[in-house]
Design an enzyme around this catalytic site. Structure first.
Site, PDB file in Angstrom:
ATOM      1  N   GLU A 189       0.871  -0.966  -0.112  1.00  0.00           N
ATOM      2  CA  GLU A 189       0.152   0.131  -0.019  1.00  0.00           C
ATOM      3  C   GLU A 189       0.755   1.362  -0.007  1.00  0.00           C
ATOM      4  O   GLU A 189       0.635   2.259  -0.564  1.00  0.00           O
ATOM      5  CB  GLU A 189      -0.934   0.103   1.197  1.00  0.00           C
ATOM      6  CG  GLU A 189      -2.180  -0.824   1.031  1.00  0.00           C
ATOM      7  CD  GLU A 189      -1.905  -2.360   1.304  1.00  0.00           C
ATOM      8  OE1 GLU A 189      -0.801  -2.651   1.596  1.00  0.00           O
ATOM      9  OE2 GLU A 189      -2.659  -3.142   1.289  1.00  0.00           O
ATOM     10  N   HIS A 231      -9.959  -5.931   9.539  1.00  0.00           N
ATOM     11  CA  HIS A 231     -10.765  -5.679   8.023  1.00  0.00           C
ATOM     12  C   HIS A 231     -12.170  -5.261   8.345  1.00  0.00           C
ATOM     13  O   HIS A 231     -13.067  -5.542   7.439  1.00  0.00           O
ATOM     14  CB  HIS A 231     -10.699  -7.357   7.439  1.00  0.00           C
ATOM     15  CG  HIS A 231      -9.621  -7.887   7.042  1.00  0.00           C
ATOM     16  ND1 HIS A 231      -8.790  -8.507   8.128  1.00  0.00           N
ATOM     17  CD2 HIS A 231      -8.946  -7.753   6.038  1.00  0.00           C
ATOM     18  CE1 HIS A 231      -7.486  -8.813   7.641  1.00  0.00           C
ATOM     19  NE2 HIS A 231      -7.598  -8.442   6.152  1.00  0.00           N
TER      20      HIS A 231
END
Lengths: 341, 387
Positions: free
Chosen positions: A75, A144
């Site tokens: 990322e 998540h």
């Protein structure tokens, strides 16, 4: 999750179809990519896989792997690439699969993307969109399931959109791509299959314009993203008790349409703010404080906040469901404000 | 709930006050408004009135104590209240000597017990409404959570008090002023004028005439003549056009028991002052008796409203539609004015002109006011105005 009829906000002319929020996002991206060759997508599993949520399915077929770029699991790296591309004139749309992974790219977003325009004395712009997800109840556990949009709304230089309907998502995403500032675009991962009316015609929705999803008299429920559906269901429950609830969706939390929120608060005199982020230091706190500051002398009761419990989201479904706002909970708080508990 | 006696702030910068003397001792009855204690500030000694009628149940600041403003210095039990309803005595003071709180104890915040909340529970909106309506929240029954007073409780209050049936005249006044204020685009001019020659005229004429002569009569004469000189003011707005009116009919606003009426002195510009005074006296009598006839109030082309007799220095009025303008006249009084660079005391009065901006503009209205002012300041100038 029900689709509110009140959420229909299509123009009167032309064909209006019922499509899912995922389709609306895909349409917005495809339209903008056709319109502007500088727009491209990158992220994990965005090409052939079309993301785990299948939001981007088919885009690579039309636009090719040069404009729909699969990245490694990195990322910080690919957000950095996107920031650089944006600074040099491209209009990247980054896909961060789970909002939780934004933590890995925080330096690129907060220290680079948000600052470059200011620190270059306005010489550089970062027309970057980061699409990502928020929301719990997918049984995805604590890493998540977070809703971290408040973090970015706190940072000057960033804009933050939190659409709730397919119509809003499409119009806001197109605006985000055309905006010269970095925009964080949060989609609730549980909302992708929600259907709603979307016109075939081109349209955009400006940032900073809230939408009254349901008009009411007695109490205002301000809700973001999927919490709009929670608020609408709560409004149904309240109606059975003779309480008329107005549901207001800010649609972007920065820029924020203070005027519409305050107008509704002045009208009803009672406000519940609902957001799926943690309650502590959250979006609900900011909205509640803003409303209290502006509408204090029209309030009949304290502005109340309903957010996620201040705990990491549990993996156990039974426990997970306890941590997020529910229609019953919102209705109960609203009833308290109305002195009807 | 017992009422607290508070050390009042008697000056802007005052931080403390010293209790000089209690006029009542503990256990004595006191009536609201009666002197309760004497307080010394850095500027003056002031008597403080009792905020309520009842029994002075507890004194918290002794004579000689200096106390921060806003501090509770005593409690009054209202009729029917028991001493047990008083808030707990300050922790630091033994129960027997609860009355005596030394200066140190009072000034040291942690040692002073919290007084019971006398602020009634109310929503911010209810508080604002109560302030706007002049309602004491302590008199309102709350219906909200925890007995909180809500806006609806206050609204119910106004509904509960049935409005008394209004006299016809009052209804008419309400209707006409509301319509005029909401439909006529108003603008306002004001001008102060010297009145020494007006006073002289009044005195000279009064001795010669059989009827009682008022300043209003003289003003009717002056205004009527000024309207003749400025026919654009003697006009009305009619269906998108300005209509000038042939006659000068001056209305006089008269306050009656039932409301405001405006009887009219017709063709006032053609009447000598004596006839104006007669007519005015007749009209006012009829108005006060509620016996005005339609012909007494019809046909006005301009209105004069004089509140000078009520001590009003200056004011502005609502245009008496469909007329184009209304003159508001303040009190005639000696005032200091600048004259040739020096302060001089002269009788003056203030003229206000409210106008319908569809009929008049600022310049036209100002020229009319200019003429009127000149004639008030020198009524002899009327002699030069020929038709």
């Amino acid at each position: 999750m029900s689709t509110p009829s009140a959420a229909a906000r299509g123009p009167a002319v032309g064909t209006v179809r019922e499509i899912t929020l995922a389709q609306a996002i895909r349409e917005a991206l495809a339209e903008e990519m056709r319109r502007d060759p500088r727009v491209f997508l990158l992220g994990e599993d965005v090409a052939e896989a079309g993301t785990p949520f299948k939001v981007l399915s088919g885009l690579v077929d039309e636009f090719g792997p040069q404009r729909v770029i699969d990245t490694p699991i990195s990322e910080a790296g690919f957000v950095g690439i996107a920031v650089g591309a944006a600074m040099t004139g491209m209009r990247p749309v980054v896909d961060i699969m789970f909002g939780d992974f934004l933590t890995l790219a925080m330096d690129q977003i907060v220290n680079q993307a948000a600052k470059v325009h200011y620190m270059s004395g306005g010489k550089l712009k970062v027309p970057l969109v980061i699409r990502t997800t928020l929301g719990a109840t997918r049984r995805s556990a604590a890493q998540h399931s977070q809703s971290l949009h408040a973090w970015f709304a706190h940072i000057p230089g960033l804009k933050v959109a939190v659409p709730s309907t397919p119509y809003d998502a499409k119009g806001l995403l197109k605006t985000a791509i055309r905006d010269d500032n970095p925009v964080l675009f949060f989609e609730d991962k549980m909302m992708y299959q929600v259907k709603g009316p979307v016109p075939e015609e081109e349209y955009t929705i400006p940032f900073g314009v809230a939408d009254v999803k349901r008009p009411g008299r007695d109490v205002t429920l301000v809700a973001t993203s999927s919490m709009v559906y929670v608020a609408l269901e709560a409004a149904e429950l309240l109606e059975q008790d003779g309480i008329s609830a107005e549901v207001v969706d800010p649609r972007t939390i920065f820029p924020l349409d203070v005027e519409t929120l305050v107008r509704s608060a002045r009208k009803t005199g009672r406000v519940v703010v609902v957001d799926e982020g943690h309650r502590r230091y959250g979006v609900t706190a900011e909205l509640a404080a803003t409303i209290a500051e502006e509408a204090f002398y029209d309030l009949e009761a304290p502005v109340r906040r309903v957010g996620a419990l201040d705990v990491p989201v549990p993996f156990s479904p039974v426990l997970e469901d306890q941590t997020v706002p529910t229609p019953e909970q919102v209705a109960s708080v609203a009833r308290e404000l109305c002195g009807r508990n | 709930m017992p009422r607290e006696v508070i050390m009042p702030a008697l000056g802007m910068a005052q931080e403390t006050g010293k209790v000089l003397r209690w006029w009542r001792s503990e256990g004595e009855e006191v009536r609201q408004g009666e002197p309760l204690l004497e307080v010394e500030t850095d500027k003056a000694n002031v008597e403080i009135e009792s905020p309520a009628s009842g029994v002075l149940a507890r004194v918290l600041a002794r004579e000689g104590d200096e106390v921060p403003v806003g501090q509770v210095i005593g409690w009054i039990l209202l009729p029917g209240e028991e001493p047990s309803e008083l808030p707990a005595a300050p922790v630091s003071a033994p129960a027997a000597a609860a009355a005596a709180v030394s200066t140190e104890e009072v000034l040291g915040p942690p040692t002073v017990a919290e007084p019971a909340p006398v602020r009634p529970r109310a929503s911010p909106k209810a508080r604002r409404l109560a302030r706007e309506m002049g309602v004491d929240l302590r008199s309102v029954q709350g219906s909200g959570p925890g007995g909180a007073i809500l806006a609806s409780d206050l609204q119910r209050l106004t509904e509960a008090a049935p409005a008394s049936e209004l006299p016809h005249v009052w209804k008419l006044m309400a209707e006409r002023t509301a319509r005029a204020w909401s439909t006529v685009p108003h603008f306002f001019l004001q001008r102060d004028v010297r009145a020494d020659r007006l006073v002289a005229w009044h005195q000279a004429l009064r001795q010669r005439l059989q009827v009682e002569l008022t300043y209003t009569d003289l003003l009717v004469k002056l205004v009527a003549t000024a309207l003749r000189a400025h026919p654009e003011v003697n006009a009305r707005w009619e269906d998108g056009r300005i209509r000038r009116l042939p006659d000068v009919n001056v209305g006089i606003a008269v306050a009656t028991e039932h409301g405001l009426v405006v009887p009219v002195v017709h063709r006032a510009d053609e009447l000598p002052v004596e006839r104006i005074a007669q007519r005015r006296a007749e009209l006012v009598d009829r108005a006060r008796a509620g016996r005005l006839r339609p012909e007494d109030v019809d046909g006005g082309t301009f209105t004069i409203s004089n509140l000078g007799m009520y001590g009003v220095d200056r004011f502005l009025a609502v245009v008496n539609a469909p007329q184009a303008a209304i003159l508001s006249v303040g009190r005639l009084a000696d005032r200091v004015v600048a004259e040739e660079g020096r302060p001089v005391v002269r009788p003056t009065l203030s003229l206000g002109l409210a106008c319908d901006h569809r009929v008049l503009d600022g310049a036209r209205a100002a020229r009319f006011l200019e003429t009127l002012a000149a004639w008030v300041e020198e009524p002899l100038a009327l002699l030069d105005f020929g038709r």
